[in-house]
Each structure stands twice: as C-alpha cells, then as structure tokens.
Scaffold this motif. Structure first.
Motif, PDB file in Angstrom:
ATOM      1  N   ALA A  87       0.795  -1.225   0.000  1.00  0.00           N
ATOM      2  CA  ALA A  87       0.000   0.000   0.000  1.00  0.00           C
ATOM      3  C   ALA A  87       0.830   1.281   0.000  1.00  0.00           C
ATOM      4  O   ALA A  87       0.269   2.372  -0.035  1.00  0.00           O
ATOM      5  CB  ALA A  87      -0.955  -0.004   1.198  1.00  0.00           C
ATOM      6  N   ASP A  88       2.158   1.162   0.014  1.00  0.00           N
ATOM      7  CA  ASP A  88       3.012   2.354  -0.003  1.00  0.00           C
ATOM      8  C   ASP A  88       2.819   3.147  -1.284  1.00  0.00           C
ATOM      9  O   ASP A  88       3.028   2.623  -2.386  1.00  0.00           O
ATOM     10  CB  ASP A  88       4.492   1.966   0.093  1.00  0.00           C
ATOM     11  N   ASN A  89       2.430   4.384  -1.154  1.00  0.00           N
ATOM     12  CA  ASN A  89       2.284   5.310  -2.289  1.00  0.00           C
ATOM     13  C   ASN A  89       1.285   4.847  -3.349  1.00  0.00           C
ATOM     14  O   ASN A  89       1.239   5.411  -4.433  1.00  0.00           O
ATOM     15  CB  ASN A  89       3.636   5.578  -2.956  1.00  0.00           C
ATOM     16  N   THR A  90       0.536   3.787  -3.071  1.00  0.00           N
ATOM     17  CA  THR A  90      -0.426   3.287  -4.047  1.00  0.00           C
ATOM     18  C   THR A  90      -1.864   3.345  -3.535  1.00  0.00           C
ATOM     19  O   THR A  90      -2.798   3.143  -4.297  1.00  0.00           O
ATOM     20  CB  THR A  90      -0.103   1.831  -4.444  1.00  0.00           C
ATOM     21  N   VAL A  91      -2.025   3.594  -2.215  1.00  0.00           N
ATOM     22  CA  VAL A  91      -3.351   3.680  -1.604  1.00  0.00           C
ATOM     23  C   VAL A  91      -3.405   4.931  -0.747  1.00  0.00           C
ATOM     24  O   VAL A  91      -2.455   5.231  -0.014  1.00  0.00           O
ATOM     25  CB  VAL A  91      -3.641   2.449  -0.711  1.00  0.00           C
ATOM     26  N   SER A  92      -4.509   5.659  -0.858  1.00  0.00           N
ATOM     27  CA  SER A  92      -4.727   6.770   0.063  1.00  0.00           C
ATOM     28  C   SER A  92      -6.030   6.534   0.808  1.00  0.00           C
ATOM     29  O   SER A  92      -6.970   5.936   0.279  1.00  0.00           O
ATOM     30  CB  SER A  92      -4.763   8.117  -0.654  1.00  0.00           C
ATOM     31  N   LEU A  93      -6.057   6.997   2.040  1.00  0.00           N
ATOM     32  CA  LEU A  93      -7.255   6.987   2.866  1.00  0.00           C
ATOM     33  C   LEU A  93      -7.737   8.425   2.871  1.00  0.00           C
ATOM     34  O   LEU A  93      -6.981   9.340   3.219  1.00  0.00           O
ATOM     35  CB  LEU A  93      -6.919   6.506   4.282  1.00  0.00           C
ATOM     36  N   ASN A  94      -8.967   8.629   2.466  1.00  0.00           N
ATOM     37  CA  ASN A  94      -9.463   9.978   2.248  1.00  0.00           C
ATOM     38  C   ASN A  94     -10.546  10.363   3.243  1.00  0.00           C
ATOM     39  O   ASN A  94     -11.425   9.567   3.551  1.00  0.00           O
ATOM     40  CB  ASN A  94     -10.010  10.096   0.826  1.00  0.00           C
ATOM     41  N   VAL A  95     -10.445  11.586   3.701  1.00  0.00           N
ATOM     42  CA  VAL A  95     -11.487  12.199   4.522  1.00  0.00           C
ATOM     43  C   VAL A  95     -11.986  13.375   3.687  1.00  0.00           C
ATOM     44  O   VAL A  95     -11.301  14.394   3.571  1.00  0.00           O
ATOM     45  CB  VAL A  95     -10.947  12.668   5.889  1.00  0.00           C
ATOM     46  N   GLY A  96     -13.152  13.177   3.035  1.00  0.00           N
ATOM     47  CA  GLY A  96     -13.618  14.189   2.089  1.00  0.00           C
ATOM     48  C   GLY A  96     -12.604  14.319   0.967  1.00  0.00           C
ATOM     49  O   GLY A  96     -12.223  13.333   0.349  1.00  0.00           O
ATOM     50  N   ASP A  97     -12.114  15.558   0.751  1.00  0.00           N
ATOM     51  CA  ASP A  97     -11.149  15.765  -0.328  1.00  0.00           C
ATOM     52  C   ASP A  97      -9.703  15.823   0.177  1.00  0.00           C
ATOM     53  O   ASP A  97      -8.803  16.233  -0.543  1.00  0.00           O
ATOM     54  CB  ASP A  97     -11.496  17.017  -1.133  1.00  0.00           C
ATOM     55  N   THR A  98      -9.480  15.395   1.421  1.00  0.00           N
ATOM     56  CA  THR A  98      -8.127  15.343   1.978  1.00  0.00           C
ATOM     57  C   THR A  98      -7.602  13.920   1.892  1.00  0.00           C
ATOM     58  O   THR A  98      -8.258  12.987   2.331  1.00  0.00           O
ATOM     59  CB  THR A  98      -8.119  15.828   3.447  1.00  0.00           C
ATOM     60  N   ARG A  99      -6.410  13.794   1.305  1.00  0.00           N
ATOM     61  CA  ARG A  99      -5.816  12.485   1.036  1.00  0.00           C
ATOM     62  C   ARG A  99      -4.684  12.201   2.027  1.00  0.00           C
ATOM     63  O   ARG A  99      -3.752  12.982   2.153  1.00  0.00           O
ATOM     64  CB  ARG A  99      -5.286  12.489  -0.396  1.00  0.00           C
ATOM     65  N   TYR A 100      -4.770  11.059   2.712  1.00  0.00           N
ATOM     66  CA  TYR A 100      -3.724  10.618   3.640  1.00  0.00           C
ATOM     67  C   TYR A 100      -3.068   9.371   3.069  1.00  0.00           C
ATOM     68  O   TYR A 100      -3.756   8.438   2.667  1.00  0.00           O
ATOM     69  CB  TYR A 100      -4.307  10.292   5.021  1.00  0.00           C
ATOM     70  N   THR A 101      -1.727   9.375   3.046  1.00  0.00           N
ATOM     71  CA  THR A 101      -0.982   8.192   2.635  1.00  0.00           C
ATOM     72  C   THR A 101      -0.095   7.761   3.807  1.00  0.00           C
ATOM     73  O   THR A 101       0.026   8.477   4.799  1.00  0.00           O
ATOM     74  CB  THR A 101      -0.115   8.473   1.388  1.00  0.00           C
ATOM     75  N   GLN A 102       0.508   6.593   3.680  1.00  0.00           N
ATOM     76  CA  GLN A 102       1.352   6.088   4.751  1.00  0.00           C
ATOM     77  C   GLN A 102       2.641   6.902   4.846  1.00  0.00           C
ATOM     78  O   GLN A 102       3.309   7.112   3.836  1.00  0.00           O
ATOM     79  CB  GLN A 102       1.720   4.617   4.505  1.00  0.00           C
ATOM     80  N   SER A 103       2.979   7.315   6.064  1.00  0.00           N
ATOM     81  CA  SER A 103       4.290   7.912   6.298  1.00  0.00           C
ATOM     82  C   SER A 103       5.304   6.770   6.320  1.00  0.00           C
ATOM     83  O   SER A 103       4.930   5.585   6.307  1.00  0.00           O
ATOM     84  CB  SER A 103       4.304   8.649   7.639  1.00  0.00           C
ATOM     85  N   GLN A 104       6.574   7.093   6.413  1.00  0.00           N
ATOM     86  CA  GLN A 104       7.597   6.050   6.478  1.00  0.00           C
ATOM     87  C   GLN A 104       7.381   5.182   7.718  1.00  0.00           C
ATOM     88  O   GLN A 104       7.492   3.961   7.653  1.00  0.00           O
ATOM     89  CB  GLN A 104       8.985   6.683   6.491  1.00  0.00           C
ATOM     90  N   LYS A 105       7.036   5.798   8.842  1.00  0.00           N
ATOM     91  CA  LYS A 105       6.799   5.047  10.073  1.00  0.00           C
ATOM     92  C   LYS A 105       5.555   4.161   9.929  1.00  0.00           C
ATOM     93  O   LYS A 105       5.553   3.001  10.334  1.00  0.00           O
ATOM     94  CB  LYS A 105       6.639   6.008  11.248  1.00  0.00           C
ATOM     95  N   ASP A 106       4.478   4.711   9.326  1.00  0.00           N
ATOM     96  CA  ASP A 106       3.260   3.920   9.110  1.00  0.00           C
ATOM     97  C   ASP A 106       3.537   2.738   8.187  1.00  0.00           C
ATOM     98  O   ASP A 106       3.011   1.644   8.389  1.00  0.00           O
ATOM     99  CB  ASP A 106       2.143   4.790   8.514  1.00  0.00           C
ATOM    100  N   SER A 107       4.375   2.963   7.185  1.00  0.00           N
ATOM    101  CA  SER A 107       4.754   1.891   6.269  1.00  0.00           C
ATOM    102  C   SER A 107       5.493   0.784   7.013  1.00  0.00           C
ATOM    103  O   SER A 107       5.299  -0.410   6.735  1.00  0.00           O
ATOM    104  CB  SER A 107       5.620   2.456   5.148  1.00  0.00           C
ATOM    105  N   ALA A 108       6.330   1.165   7.977  1.00  0.00           N
ATOM    106  CA  ALA A 108       7.041   0.170   8.777  1.00  0.00           C
ATOM    107  C   ALA A 108       6.051  -0.652   9.608  1.00  0.00           C
ATOM    108  O   ALA A 108       6.210  -1.868   9.732  1.00  0.00           O
ATOM    109  CB  ALA A 108       8.063   0.848   9.684  1.00  0.00           C
ATOM    110  N   TYR A 109       5.010  -0.001  10.150  1.00  0.00           N
ATOM    111  CA  TYR A 109       3.979  -0.745  10.887  1.00  0.00           C
ATOM    112  C   TYR A 109       3.261  -1.724   9.955  1.00  0.00           C
ATOM    113  O   TYR A 109       3.009  -2.872  10.313  1.00  0.00           O
ATOM    114  CB  TYR A 109       2.948   0.195  11.514  1.00  0.00           C
ATOM    115  N   ALA A 110       2.935  -1.271   8.736  1.00  0.00           N
ATOM    116  CA  ALA A 110       2.267  -2.146   7.763  1.00  0.00           C
ATOM    117  C   ALA A 110       3.160  -3.339   7.422  1.00  0.00           C
ATOM    118  O   ALA A 110       2.675  -4.464   7.264  1.00  0.00           O
ATOM    119  CB  ALA A 110       1.894  -1.366   6.506  1.00  0.00           C
ATOM    120  N   SER A 111       4.469  -3.107   7.337  1.00  0.00           N
ATOM    121  CA  SER A 111       5.412  -4.193   7.075  1.00  0.00           C
ATOM    122  C   SER A 111       5.407  -5.197   8.226  1.00  0.00           C
ATOM    123  O   SER A 111       5.516  -6.410   7.996  1.00  0.00           O
ATOM    124  CB  SER A 111       6.816  -3.622   6.871  1.00  0.00           C
ATOM    125  N   GLU A 112       5.258  -4.711   9.448  1.00  0.00           N
ATOM    126  CA  GLU A 112       5.174  -5.621  10.600  1.00  0.00           C
ATOM    127  C   GLU A 112       3.921  -6.492  10.510  1.00  0.00           C
ATOM    128  O   GLU A 112       3.960  -7.675  10.856  1.00  0.00           O
ATOM    129  CB  GLU A 112       5.230  -4.827  11.900  1.00  0.00           C
TER     130      GLU A 112
END
Length: 175
Positions: A87-112
């Motif tokens: 999901a790195d840089n390929t998925v965003s979680l959106n709240v209305g028109d605001t787009r959130y992607t994984q930070s480097q730390k969030d990506s590390a959690y996803a890897s775990e």
C-alpha cells in the motif's frame, strides 16, 4: 481518472501501469475487508515484531491529535508472473477531499503486519506471490482524531501522483 467505484467486500482488478515493467503488466484483484480507526495497532502483531528483534513489546502511539486507521484487504495476483505489491504510495485513505498516505513510520507498521501474517502462513503480496495466489494487505494511516474516512483510492500505477497528476485508480466508498 476514476476506473470504477466499489464498496468494501466488492472485488476490483487493477492493472499496474509503469514504464519500468516488462511487456506483461502486473494485475491484481483486490477486495477491501475493512478500515478500522481509533484503536491501537494489533497487539499480537506488535508483540511478534518486538520478539523478532529481541525487544519488549510496545504499543505505538499515533502522532499527537491523530488516530491510527488500519486497512485490511485481500489481494490476488491476477497476472501472468510473480509480482509484489503493497500500500506504499499506491493507496490513500481519504477524509472528504483530503488524502492521507502512509508515512515512512506507518509503512514500517504495515510491514510488521505483513511479517506477522507471513509467519501464520498467509504470505503478503509485499513479499511476492505467484499468479492465482492470494494474501493479506494491510495499510496503516494516521488521520485527525474525530475524523471518519470516506473513501480509499487504489491507483493503477506505482504511485498515486506523478508529474502527470493523479494516476487512474479505483475509489472504494466507505460506509
């Protein structure tokens, strides 16, 4: 360009378009299972991650004023060769028109999460899977406390946005 709009539980297929791929592009069939916000990261995953490096388990905290949101989806390699995807840089979680992607730390959690599920015999696409094989995908995002995600964007490229703008993808409407 929106390739389609689906809801959680409805599968959709994405062909990954990238200039650095072979003649046969990667194809993935995804099904979003859930997005859970406002809860701690899975304690079993965090314990496994800590144990793997000989550390004591910890419960990570989101950034001040933020909450974790964990995406759980199933991916099937619908292509013709082994492929990797996360999901790195390929998925965003959106709240209305605001787009959130994984930070480097969030990506590390996803890897775990990927490593934990791999230890349970469910190989994550992040490690590469063969055609017809399936595995769990997790994304970890941080959004402001009190906000509710409205949709996900899953791109058909190797990045959500390039010099050409937002790449084509699917919208997953969240309840």
């Amino acid at each position: 360009m929106v390739l389609g709009t689906v809801r959680p539980g409805e599968p959709f297929t994405v062909t990954i378009l990238a200039s650095n791929t072979s003649a046969e592009p990667d194809r993935w069939r995804f099904t979003v299972n859930s997005v859970v916000c406002g809860k701690p990261l899975d304690t079993a995953v965090m314990a496994y991650a800590a144990e793997s490096v000989g550390a004591s388990p910890t419960t990570p905290s989101p950034e001040p004023g933020k909450q974790f949101c964990v995406l759980t989806m199933q991916a099937v390699n619908a292509g013709k060769s082994m492929a990797s995807w996360n999901a790195d840089n390929t998925v965003s979680l959106n709240v209305g028109d605001t787009r959130y992607t994984q930070s480097q730390k969030d990506s590390a959690y996803a890897s775990e999460y990927a490593q934990y599920w791999n230890s349970k015999g469910q190989v994550a696409p992040a490690f590469g899977i063969n055609p017809g094989s399936r595995g769990p995908v997790h994304g970890v995002f941080q959004i402001p406390v009190g906000d509710e995600p409205t949709s996900l964007w899953v791109t058909s490229s190797t990045a959500i946005e390039t010099i050409h703008g937002v790449e084509p993808g699917y919208v997953v409407q969240l309840p």
